[in-house]
Scaffold this motif. Structure first.
Motif, short mmCIF file in Angstrom:
data_model
loop_
_atom_site.label_atom_id
_atom_site.label_comp_id
_atom_site.label_asym_id
_atom_site.label_seq_id
_atom_site.Cartn_x
_atom_site.Cartn_y
_atom_site.Cartn_z
N VAL A 259 8.49 -30.69 -26.01
CA VAL A 259 9.56 -31.00 -25.05
C VAL A 259 10.58 -31.86 -25.75
CG1 VAL A 259 8.09 -30.82 -23.01
CG2 VAL A 259 8.34 -33.02 -24.15
N LYS B 155 11.59 -21.19 -24.97
CA LYS B 155 11.31 -22.36 -24.13
C LYS B 155 12.46 -22.59 -23.14
CE LYS B 155 9.22 -26.32 -23.03
NZ LYS B 155 10.19 -26.93 -22.13
N ASP C 147 12.23 -22.52 -19.04
CA ASP C 147 12.67 -23.66 -18.23
C ASP C 147 13.63 -23.22 -17.14
OD1 ASP C 147 11.15 -25.38 -19.76
OD2 ASP C 147 12.81 -26.06 -21.01
#
Length: 313
Positions: free
Chosen positions: A198, A306, A310
């Motif tokens: 992250v 990613k 999200d």
């Protein structure tokens, strides 16, 4: 003030910390602060949001919300201009003769970072009589100690900062030390940030600075609280996490908030020498016009995937 300073100096020695010219203990319990607050040379600085301060605060505390100590939105870890910080310190009536005690909400271990960051900023500005209320306002309330809503009137000081540049690491300094085996680069973020899983909105890419070690800020607290562990426990954590001695340690995170906790723990509680804070941290590092060395950076494809996940989550 002399009696209070001697009392805090004794507490610091008992805690096993080494503070040089600093006489005040870095951490005060609610009971210790309650005893000290009657001294006119003690200034309690409440850094909670204005509405929380207005609702109830420690008697005699002055309000200086955390946002006033921080930089712009794209890089809040960046220090505000020194003249602005000096103006803030003077408005609080703080100078070298005043023992400043920083108080945050005590909501959790992340909240403690705000106290540590303000403490570090005051020390960088050349002040040394500094403490943090361990556990913040929550610990104060839990101890059954008084609060009120009165706003004290304090006379402004004429303090002129004398910057302690030994406490601050710039981007250039970090880059110069990045391959130095005698320097610890300490990433204070949770491990998923360190591993590049992250990233913070202020960072252009996930990952960590090249050759960094991970020492999560949360390790320094009693589980589920904002209560800092004992000096003995802190020394054990430091020994386990950083077993090799270093000539210099540089703490960083996303924006110099969590990193302030690691700096405070290692420098003020454990008593290590030559501990620096990189206040602008990875926001500054990843936003640089130069491509600076990093570890644990996912591939471009992984980053795109990613981002898509999200968006739909």
């Amino acid at each position: 003030m002399k009696r209070i300073s001697l009392m805090f100096a004794a507490a610091a020695i008992t805690a096993g910390a080494s503070f040089g010219a600093q006489a005040a203990a870095p951490l005060l319990t609610p009971a210790e602060l309650n005893e000290a607050r009657a001294d006119s040379a003690v200034r309690i600085i409440d850094i909670r949001p204005p509405q929380e301060y207005a609702a109830n605060h420690i008697p005699g505390a002055v309000s200086a919300p955390y946002a006033q100590w921080r930089g712009p939105a794209d890089n809040p870890g960046q220090l505000p201009p020194v003249d602005k910080l000096a103006e803030l310190v003077r408005s609080l009536g703080v100078d070298k003769s005043v023992h400043a005690v920083v108080v945050s909400s005590g909501a959790n271990d992340t909240d403690f970072g705000s106290s540590a960051r303000v403490y570090w900023t005051l020390k960088y500005l050349g002040l040394s009589e500094l403490s943090i209320l361990n556990g913040g306002v929550k610990a104060w309330v839990d101890a059954g100690l008084p609060q009120d809503q009165a706003v004290p009137s304090v006379a402004a000081s004429s303090y002129t900062p004398v910057l302690d540049r030994s406490l601050i690491a710039t981007q250039d300094h970090v880059l110069a030390q990045i391959d130095n085996p005698k320097v610890h680069l300490v990433d204070a973020r949770p491990s998923n940030f360190f591993r590049g899983e992250v990233k913070a909105p202020t960072a252009k890419v996930p990952g960590t600075i090249h050759n960094a070690l991970n020492l999560e800020h949360s390790k320094w607290f009693k589980p589920g609280t904002a209560i800092f562990v004992s000096p003995e426990e802190a020394k054990a954590i430091a020994a386990q996490s950083l077993p090799e001695p270093a000539d210099e340690t540089i703490s960083f995170c996303n924006t110099g908030h969590w990193a302030a906790t690691d700096w405070f723990a290692l420098s003020e509680v454990v008593g290590q020498k030559n501990v620096m804070l990189y206040p602008a941290s990875l926001a500054d590092w990843t936003q640089s016009s130069k491509e600076l060395p990093m570890d644990n950076v996912p591939s471009r494809g992984q980053q795109i995937l990613k981002s898509l996940k999200d968006l739909v989550s």
